[in-house]
Scaffold this active site. Structure first.
Site, PDB file in Angstrom:
ATOM      1  CE  LYS A   1      43.179  35.247  50.157  1.00 45.36           C
ATOM      2  NZ  LYS A   1      42.916  35.729  51.458  1.00 45.36           N
TER       3      LYS A   1
ATOM      4  CD1 TRP B   1      37.866  39.543  54.634  1.00 49.30           C
ATOM      5  CD2 TRP B   1      36.411  38.554  56.013  1.00 49.30           C
ATOM      6  NE1 TRP B   1      37.206  38.571  53.922  1.00 49.30           N
ATOM      7  CE2 TRP B   1      36.305  37.949  54.745  1.00 49.30           C
ATOM      8  CE3 TRP B   1      35.589  38.095  57.038  1.00 49.30           C
ATOM      9  CZ2 TRP B   1      35.412  36.906  54.464  1.00 49.30           C
ATOM     10  CZ3 TRP B   1      34.705  37.050  56.765  1.00 49.30           C
ATOM     11  CH2 TRP B   1      34.633  36.474  55.496  1.00 49.30           C
TER      12      TRP B   1
ATOM     13  CG  HIS C   1      40.783  44.576  52.521  1.00 54.33           C
ATOM     14  ND1 HIS C   1      41.699  43.688  53.033  1.00 54.33           N
ATOM     15  CD2 HIS C   1      40.431  44.108  51.300  1.00 54.33           C
ATOM     16  CE1 HIS C   1      41.892  42.729  52.151  1.00 54.33           C
ATOM     17  NE2 HIS C   1      41.138  42.959  51.090  1.00 54.33           N
TER      18      HIS C   1
ATOM     19  CB  SER D   1      43.270  41.211  49.157  1.00 48.41           C
ATOM     20  OG  SER D   1      42.213  40.702  49.887  1.00 48.41           O
TER      21      SER D   1
HETATM   22  C1  GTR Z   1      37.647  38.724  50.036  1.00 49.07           C
HETATM   23  C2  GTR Z   1      38.225  37.417  50.508  1.00 49.07           C
HETATM   24  C3  GTR Z   1      39.548  37.663  51.103  1.00 49.07           C
HETATM   25  C4  GTR Z   1      40.405  38.599  50.255  1.00 49.07           C
HETATM   26  C5  GTR Z   1      39.622  39.624  49.472  1.00 49.07           C
HETATM   27  C6  GTR Z   1      40.311  40.284  48.286  1.00 49.07           C
HETATM   28  O1  GTR Z   1      36.348  38.692  49.663  1.00 49.07           O
HETATM   29  O2  GTR Z   1      37.350  36.849  51.422  1.00 49.07           O
HETATM   30  O3  GTR Z   1      40.191  36.446  51.390  1.00 49.07           O
HETATM   31  O4  GTR Z   1      41.275  37.911  49.474  1.00 49.07           O
HETATM   32  O5  GTR Z   1      38.441  39.143  48.989  1.00 49.07           O
HETATM   33  O6  GTR Z   1      41.032  39.666  47.528  1.00 49.07           O
HETATM   34  O7  GTR Z   1      40.086  41.470  48.124  1.00 49.07           O
END
Ligand code: GTR
Length: 438
Positions: A277, A364, A415, A273
């Site tokens: 990045k 997402w 996720h 996540s």
């Molecule tokens: C979310 C965010 C995502 C992702 C995530 C995470 O809220 O919108 O871009 O990076 O967090 O890091 O778990």
């Protein structure tokens, strides 16, 4: 799984993309169609999951049929319009230009100099992981121009290894217990036992130890961005937290290069996540990482922002203003004005290996956009003689697809970073590190 027929609008869009591809190839313009000309087989969004999102009135864009027809910047066309056809031209010209665009408009600039580094092994336990590994806690201190910053990393090295071993570095954006070096808590998020069983070392650091994951000034002052000077300008191209965390990953790489147990030519950087990045940006900034793994990284990571699907630039800048540089703010709702898109981030990792993974219910993060981004980086890998993924090769669920230095999978579920994900990464690493081309 039931397959949905493509809507008329989607077909029109895809056909338009195909026609544009032919046109642009023919006239050599600075653009490329990001999507395949016909709807490919492979993974399709589960309509039930999409409906649930719709019912929940979830934030973000989830209508595939509403994805606008878009043109991606061609990774091989330079600012002056000339086309890169050789690896030398890429390395001497377009790669630097692309890196500069990402620094200026997305992540911001880290300090130009690394400064003086110092590594202190604070503790060592040779009987960690029930005797299977040696645990080291390392303090990394970086000093430059009278300014100094320190943070800690942990490293588990398999016992009984003959010679230096490759390593996986996890960027832990979750709480400490998700990646507990003492292994009192075992969370698949850091499947350290699996890593050690394959004969690899497992390193980890906490993102918050390098730069607090908060937007306020007081938090910023506590992290590396408060301690060291960015090469950029505040509000414009000064580094955001993602760049700061990626800097931390590079400092761990500095340490690993000094550790007699580690083969520094075989180090993977991995994150989930926001950590994903970060892994991608770390790999772009630091080509010493031999393998870069992005797990469900989504917006501002692997996924193409021009698709405007799932989390968008506007949403991410509002929720996490500290992650990117100030200049990134101008692209919310104006994705087509970006001089780059995220496929070029992956291109910056070439010729090192890149693995992108998505999850079936993680709209997402825009699974399809993550795949397409990777596939659109293939022309740069081709300069090195490596076969990449094609736009229409998004595989079905849980069918990892590997091409030379590129790999992709989409697993069941939502996720997260799971044991399944780790097993695929380790399989790819086995292949990459043991069967190098001459
Ligand atoms: C979310 C965010 C995502 C992702 C995530 C995470 O809220 O919108 O871009 O990076 O967090 O890091 O778990």
């Amino acid at each position: 799984m039931t397959r949905q027929p493509a809507s008329r609008r989607e077909w029109a869009k895809l056909t338009l993309s195909g026609a544009m591809a032919t046109l642009f190839l023919a006239c050599g313009m600075v653009c490329a169609a990001g999507e395949p000309a016909v709807r490919p087989p492979g993974w399709q969004a589960d309509p039930k999951l999409l409906e649930e999102l719709h019912k929940k009135n979830a934030r973000g864009e989830y209508n595939e049929a509403a994805v606008p027809a878009y043109r991606l910047p061609d990774p091989l066309v330079c600012e002056d319009g000339s086309r890169v056809t050789t690896r030398q031209q890429w390395e001497q010209k377009r790669r630097d230009e692309t890196l500069e665009l990402f620094r200026r408009t997305v992540y911001g600039r880290r300090p130009e100099r690394t400064g003086e580094m110092r590594f202190d092994v604070l503790a060592k336990d040779e009987k960690a992981m029930e005797g299977k590994a040696t645990l080291k806690r390392v303090k990394i201190t970086c000093t430059d121009g009278g300014r100094s910053f320190a943070f800690e990393a942990s490293l588990l090295i398999p016992n009984g290894a003959t010679g230096r071993v490759p390593a996986f570095v996890l960027i832990n954006n979750r709480e400490v217990k998700s990646a507990d070096p003492t292994r009192q808590t075992k969370d698949p998020f850091w499947s350290a036992e699996e890593i050690i069983a394959r004969g690899y070392a497992a390193a980890v650091f906490q993102t918050n130890d390098v730069d607090p994951d908060k937007p306020d000034e007081a938090s910023r002052a506590k992290g590396v961005r408060g301690a060291l000077t960015s090469a950029g300008k505040a509000g414009e191209d000064a580094w955001g937290t993602i760049a700061a965390w990626a800097w931390g990953a590079s400092r761990i790489m500095d340490y690993l290069a000094t550790d007699a147990n580690i083969d520094a030519s075989k180090v993977a950087i991995i994150g989930h996540s926001r950590g994903g990045k970060t892994a991608l940006w770390a790999g772009a900034e630091d080509s010493r990482f031999s393998l870069v793994i992005s797990n469900d990284s989504g917006c501002g990571g692997a996924s193409l922002s021009r698709r405007h699907f799932g989390e968008t630039i506007e949403i991410i800048n509002r929720s996490f203003p500290h992650w990117f540089c100030g200049n990134f703010k101008q692209y919310g709702g104006h994705e087509n004005d970006r001089p780059v898109d995220q496929h070029q981030l992956m291109a910056l990792i070439a010729p090192q290996a890149v693995y992108v993974a998505s999850a079936d219910a993680d709209f997402w993060a825009d699974q399809r956009g993550e795949f397409l981004s990777l596939a659109n980086a293939s022309p740069v890998y081709a300069l090195y003689g490596y076969t990449g993924l094609k736009l229409d090769e998004m595989p079905p669920l849980e069918t990892p697809t590997i091409r030379d230095r590129m790999a992709y999978h989409i697993r069941r579920g939502g996720h997260g970073l799971t044991l399944y994900d780790w097993q695929q990464y380790l399989n790819f690493a086995d292949r990459l590190w043991r069967t190098e081309r001459p």
